[in-house]
Scaffold this motif. Sequence first.
Motif, PDB file in Angstrom:
ATOM      1  N   GLU A   5       0.810  -1.219   0.000  1.00 32.16           N
ATOM      2  CA  GLU A   5       0.000   0.000   0.000  1.00 32.16           C
ATOM      3  C   GLU A   5       0.842   1.267   0.000  1.00 32.16           C
ATOM      4  O   GLU A   5       0.364   2.328  -0.395  1.00 32.16           O
ATOM      5  N   ARG A   6       2.108   1.167   0.444  1.00 32.04           N
ATOM      6  CA  ARG A   6       2.905   2.386   0.572  1.00 32.04           C
ATOM      7  C   ARG A   6       3.150   3.065  -0.773  1.00 32.04           C
ATOM      8  O   ARG A   6       3.501   4.248  -0.819  1.00 32.04           O
ATOM      9  N   LEU A 136       9.236   6.705   1.155  1.00 33.06           N
ATOM     10  CA  LEU A 136       8.165   5.728   1.329  1.00 33.06           C
ATOM     11  C   LEU A 136       8.723   4.323   1.516  1.00 33.06           C
ATOM     12  O   LEU A 136       8.188   3.527   2.293  1.00 33.06           O
ATOM     13  N   GLY A 139       9.687   3.500   5.039  1.00 30.17           N
ATOM     14  CA  GLY A 139       8.655   3.674   6.050  1.00 30.17           C
ATOM     15  C   GLY A 139       8.704   4.996   6.769  1.00 30.17           C
ATOM     16  O   GLY A 139       8.157   5.141   7.865  1.00 30.17           O
ATOM     17  N   GLU A 141       8.055   9.313   6.863  1.00 29.56           N
ATOM     18  CA  GLU A 141       7.070  10.279   6.374  1.00 29.56           C
ATOM     19  C   GLU A 141       7.778  11.312   5.505  1.00 29.56           C
ATOM     20  O   GLU A 141       8.636  12.055   5.994  1.00 29.56           O
TER      21      GLU A 141
END
Length: 393
Positions: A5-6, A136, A139, A141
């Motif tokens: 999903e990232r 991304l 992980g 931001e």
Amino acid sequence: MNFPERFANLPAYAFPRLRALLDHHKPGGDVVHMTIGEPKQKFPQWVTDVIVENAAGFNSYPPNDGSDELRAAISGWISRRYGVEMDPATQIMALNGTREGLYNAAMALCPEQKNGQKPAILIPNPFYQVYMVASLSVGAEPVFVSATAETGHLPDYENLPPDVLDRTSIAYICSPANPQGAVASRDYWQRLIRLAEKHDFRIFADECYSEIYRETAPVGALTVAQEMGANPERVVLFNSLSKRSNLPGLRSGLIATGPENMKRLKQLRAYSGAPLPGPLQAAAARVWADEAHVVENRALYQEKYQVADAVFAGLEGYMPPEAGFFLWLPVADGEAAALKLWQETGVRVLPGAYLAQGAAGENPGTGYIRVALVTSAEETRVALTALRRCLYD
């Protein structure tokens, strides 16, 4: 079948978006490509000879981190260019183009948490798209910080909230900036390095356009960090031969940093790296060691700066680039302007919004087009003249 999903919300890459915008329309004249930063000026003639002389190297696996000769040549160039001595064995690694390095350095150096929180990675907006994907992938931001006329077309990281800075792990900065051509001054680097020391994050200094400038060579992050006595692990430098030497296809990039960072970078690359073939490493070593062709190349770009300045003289909002080879031209809407220009003249440029991320409902690239000065001076003059008449006069 499930997918991560990232990456689900990634926009289409800039150039497929451009093809979707333009390619079902006929060009309004002879096609002139001014979209991609792919130099078309000549590279040194002897590069091919060096590759041929070392062709037997295709029969062997190449050194993963770069040959001794190549790393020594890169070290010598850094010493001459930035006045910084770096150990070829422990502080320099060859890359298969800087995009690989800009991505994998985040993989190797960004922690899973920073001060017990999800790490943040600071990104200038507009930006080179690999910065976002690297963020991304680890992980983190991605925090997009607009680089606009009000901030001198460089990101103002100092005014971010302290809680964001405290969990920042990496700050990407491109100087000379792509696409605006702005250059980080010595004072800018000093303030950014102090900020990084205060909040304990690394600076990823993408300086791939550093050798194309008007009169004065842009100061480098490594130079300023050394002057300040900063921790050598604080700055990670990236550069390449793509723009400096008109050799985007050679894929010779560099990464240079402190020895602790480099240990982790090399460890990851041992598993995932795709090194340059040996004959190309031999050619790259020769090119990094030669400066005469760079001086000649820079003069050709300086001629095109003069062409652009003459064509856009008196145009409100025209910002002569300090360095690099892009024009960042103001328009009402970048997509509409690019389509109009294509349909009426055949000149192909990139909407600025394709290089930026919308933040708080606004995309800082929407009111711009990016124009690459990669053709000859005469072709540039003709194309820019057509552009001005079509979009401004």
